[in-house]
Design a protein around this motif. Structure first.
Motif, PDB file in Angstrom:
ATOM      1  N   PHE A 110       0.684  -1.759   0.043  1.00 13.66           N
ATOM      2  CA  PHE A 110       0.255   0.033  -0.203  1.00 13.66           C
ATOM      3  C   PHE A 110       0.683   0.820  -0.208  1.00 13.66           C
ATOM      4  O   PHE A 110       2.150   0.858   0.759  1.00 13.66           O
ATOM      5  CB  PHE A 110      -1.020   0.249   1.740  1.00 13.66           C
ATOM      6  CG  PHE A 110      -1.919  -1.075   1.058  1.00 13.66           C
ATOM      7  CD1 PHE A 110      -1.887  -1.789   0.034  1.00 13.66           C
ATOM      8  CD2 PHE A 110      -2.875  -0.905   2.240  1.00 13.66           C
ATOM      9  CE1 PHE A 110      -2.854  -3.037   0.275  1.00 13.66           C
ATOM     10  CE2 PHE A 110      -4.247  -1.893   1.898  1.00 13.66           C
ATOM     11  CZ  PHE A 110      -4.101  -2.789   1.416  1.00 13.66           C
ATOM     12  N   ARG A 114      -2.593   5.376   0.921  1.00 17.78           N
ATOM     13  CA  ARG A 114      -3.505   4.558   1.033  1.00 17.78           C
ATOM     14  C   ARG A 114      -4.848   3.968   2.602  1.00 17.78           C
ATOM     15  O   ARG A 114      -4.491   3.234   3.405  1.00 17.78           O
ATOM     16  CB  ARG A 114      -3.696   2.908   0.441  1.00 17.78           C
ATOM     17  CG  ARG A 114      -4.745   2.150   0.423  1.00 17.78           C
ATOM     18  CD  ARG A 114      -4.543   1.347  -0.487  1.00 17.78           C
ATOM     19  NE  ARG A 114      -5.652   0.183  -0.313  1.00 17.78           N
ATOM     20  CZ  ARG A 114      -5.839  -0.839  -1.327  1.00 17.78           C
ATOM     21  NH1 ARG A 114      -4.631  -0.913  -2.134  1.00 17.78           N
ATOM     22  NH2 ARG A 114      -6.941  -2.263  -1.332  1.00 17.78           N
ATOM     23  N   GLU A 117      -5.480   6.283   4.919  1.00 20.50           N
ATOM     24  CA  GLU A 117      -7.166   6.581   4.685  1.00 20.50           C
ATOM     25  C   GLU A 117      -7.914   5.308   4.235  1.00 20.50           C
ATOM     26  O   GLU A 117      -8.914   5.318   5.122  1.00 20.50           O
ATOM     27  CB  GLU A 117      -7.299   6.264   3.019  1.00 20.50           C
ATOM     28  CG  GLU A 117      -8.776   7.083   2.143  1.00 20.50           C
ATOM     29  CD  GLU A 117      -8.744   7.221   0.700  1.00 20.50           C
ATOM     30  OE1 GLU A 117     -10.192   6.853   0.366  1.00 20.50           O
ATOM     31  OE2 GLU A 117      -7.913   7.009   0.118  1.00 20.50           O
ATOM     32  N   GLU A 118      -7.233   4.333   5.031  1.00 16.73           N
ATOM     33  CA  GLU A 118      -7.606   2.769   4.920  1.00 16.73           C
ATOM     34  C   GLU A 118      -8.526   3.358   5.874  1.00 16.73           C
ATOM     35  O   GLU A 118      -9.756   2.649   6.347  1.00 16.73           O
ATOM     36  CB  GLU A 118      -7.261   1.913   4.821  1.00 16.73           C
ATOM     37  CG  GLU A 118      -7.532   0.661   4.992  1.00 16.73           C
ATOM     38  CD  GLU A 118      -6.752  -1.033   5.231  1.00 16.73           C
ATOM     39  OE1 GLU A 118      -7.186  -2.282   5.047  1.00 16.73           O
ATOM     40  OE2 GLU A 118      -5.983  -0.615   5.984  1.00 16.73           O
ATOM     41  N   ALA A 121     -11.795   4.911   5.366  1.00 13.52           N
ATOM     42  CA  ALA A 121     -12.784   4.183   4.580  1.00 13.52           C
ATOM     43  C   ALA A 121     -13.253   3.410   5.389  1.00 13.52           C
ATOM     44  O   ALA A 121     -14.802   2.683   4.667  1.00 13.52           O
ATOM     45  CB  ALA A 121     -11.539   3.768   3.132  1.00 13.52           C
ATOM     46  N   ILE A 122     -12.702   1.970   6.260  1.00 12.74           N
ATOM     47  CA  ILE A 122     -13.212   1.550   6.706  1.00 12.74           C
ATOM     48  C   ILE A 122     -14.469   1.398   7.385  1.00 12.74           C
ATOM     49  O   ILE A 122     -15.563   1.405   7.694  1.00 12.74           O
ATOM     50  CB  ILE A 122     -12.455  -0.241   7.551  1.00 12.74           C
ATOM     51  CG1 ILE A 122     -11.830  -0.665   6.613  1.00 12.74           C
ATOM     52  CG2 ILE A 122     -13.092  -0.137   8.579  1.00 12.74           C
ATOM     53  CD1 ILE A 122     -10.458  -0.647   7.640  1.00 12.74           C
ATOM     54  N   ARG A 128     -14.730  10.528  -0.817  1.00 11.75           N
ATOM     55  CA  ARG A 128     -12.714   9.711  -1.256  1.00 11.75           C
ATOM     56  C   ARG A 128     -12.049  10.768  -1.578  1.00 11.75           C
ATOM     57  O   ARG A 128     -10.602  10.757  -0.796  1.00 11.75           O
ATOM     58  CB  ARG A 128     -12.984   8.924  -2.878  1.00 11.75           C
ATOM     59  CG  ARG A 128     -11.566   8.473  -2.744  1.00 11.75           C
ATOM     60  CD  ARG A 128     -11.586   7.527  -4.071  1.00 11.75           C
ATOM     61  NE  ARG A 128     -10.369   7.125  -4.357  1.00 11.75           N
ATOM     62  CZ  ARG A 128      -9.744   5.881  -5.064  1.00 11.75           C
ATOM     63  NH1 ARG A 128     -10.536   5.490  -6.613  1.00 11.75           N
ATOM     64  NH2 ARG A 128      -8.652   5.597  -5.096  1.00 11.75           N
ATOM     65  N   ARG A 168      -1.749   7.349  11.256  1.00 10.82           N
ATOM     66  CA  ARG A 168      -2.532   5.875  11.014  1.00 10.82           C
ATOM     67  C   ARG A 168      -3.535   5.657  11.982  1.00 10.82           C
ATOM     68  O   ARG A 168      -4.807   5.465  12.469  1.00 10.82           O
ATOM     69  CB  ARG A 168      -1.798   4.692  10.218  1.00 10.82           C
ATOM     70  CG  ARG A 168      -3.133   3.332  10.236  1.00 10.82           C
ATOM     71  CD  ARG A 168      -2.307   2.167   9.362  1.00 10.82           C
ATOM     72  NE  ARG A 168      -1.284   1.633  10.826  1.00 10.82           N
ATOM     73  CZ  ARG A 168      -0.981   0.535  10.160  1.00 10.82           C
ATOM     74  NH1 ARG A 168      -1.507  -0.632   9.348  1.00 10.82           N
ATOM     75  NH2 ARG A 168      -0.362  -0.188  11.222  1.00 10.82           N
TER      76      ARG A 168
END
Length: 325
Positions: A110, A114, A117-118, A121-122, A128, A168
């Motif tokens: 990744f 990404r 962002e994950e 997004a989850i 987006r 993160r």
């Protein structure tokens, strides 16, 4: 003024592992043995101890990554049960974990963008485009150029990867971070940068930290209170200044004595720990430290309780108990 309310409470946490083929029959490994802790809102509670003392296990249980054998985890008055749950569960977002090794904890396939962002997004947060903007803002805040969003973990240095690991963990806007040896894999100069970043983020976002480390200097710099662990139990807990200036448990005193003296200070008379760390599978009961303690006596054959010996200062040692015989 009263102390801040507890945001996280661990009650009588136990974690045991059943024998495997490489263990002789009946040798259960007890990684954590009846630990109770509370973490106050907005503070940093440090957990320090030698490798194998159970501090990382405590962190994994506190963050719901690991199910305890016994005891309970309470977050903001709600008992949480580790186990299978949806990744969108709000409990997961309120408590986040920062790993020791920033490389192995990041998916190498990744991009950094990404990876950040994950978590959003989850949980289906924003569009987006909105998530992308949040990723770029977060990269700027942790001291990385937004262009790093299109890079991969292997293109970053160790310190940069750890910044990404912290970012993160912050993306879901948690209230509590469990930081498991977050700077032990980094050079000393980079360690200071990451620790200062953590302090700044804590002040900005009103974060609470459970900070796990074997490095007493790092724990001293980061923590408001410190819990010292030895073979699955807490042996001392106090405000950071009081614990470092006046440690009471023989094990804590030996750890503090081992810290290199700063220039201009009077060296403390060192207390030496003799012998090797006992095998946690073969403890005979009583105080686990007694085989290495220079003050051990008959009473140490009984397990000491963690008791308040001074306001806010807790110690599990028969030497500090009133004579009950």
């Amino acid at each position: 003024m009263s102390a801040p309310e507890a945001i996280l409470e661990l009650h009588h946490i136990e974690k045991s592992y059943a024998p495997k083929r490489w263990l002789s029959r009946g040798e259960t490994l007890r990684a954590v043995d009846g630990v109770s802790l509370s973490v106050r809102k907005g503070e940093t509670l440090g957990i320090v101890g030698e490798s194998g003392c159970g501090k990382s296990t405590i962190g994994q249980i506190a963050s719901l990554m690991l199910r305890p054998t016994g005891g309970s985890v309470v977050f903001k008055g709600e008992e949480l049960v580790p186990g299978r749950r949806s990744p969108r569960d709000s409990r997961r977002s309120r408590i986040q974990y920062v790993f020791q090794d920033p490389y192995s904890s990041l998916n190498p396939r990744f991009t950094i963008g990404r990876l950040l962002e994950e978590p959003l997004a989850i949980r289906k947060k924003g569009t987006r485009r909105e998530r992308r903007r949040e990723v770029l803002r977060m990269l700027s805040r942790i001291g990385l150029d937004p262009a790093y969003a299109d890079r991969y973990p292997h293109e970053l240095s160790g310190g940069q990867r750890q910044r990404v690991g912290i970012a993160r963990a912050l993306m879901p806007s948690p209230e509590l971070l469990v930081l498991d040896e977050p700077v032990s894999a980094l050079d000393v100069s980079v360690q200071a940068q990451i620790l200062n970043l953590l302090k700044d983020l804590q002040a900005e976002r009103s974060l609470t930290y459970l900070f796990i480390s074997h490095d007493l200097n790092v724990v001293h710099y980061m923590s408001d209170r410190v819990a010292v662990m030895y073979l699955g139990r807490i042996v001392e807990l106090a405000e950071v200044g009081e614990l470092y200036d006046g440690p009471l448990h023989p094990y804590t005193r030996a750890l503090v004595d081992a810290i290199p003296d700063e220039p201009g200070t009077t060296p403390r008379e060192a207390e030496i720990i003799e012998g090797e760390l006992p095998d946690p599978r073969q403890l005979a009961g009583g105080c686990a430290f007694r085989a290495r303690c220079p003050f051990a006596h008959e009473r140490c054959g009984r397990q000491p309780l963690l008791e308040e010996v001074k306001p806010g200062h807790y110690v599990a040692c028969h030497l500090l108990e009133p004579d009950r015989d």
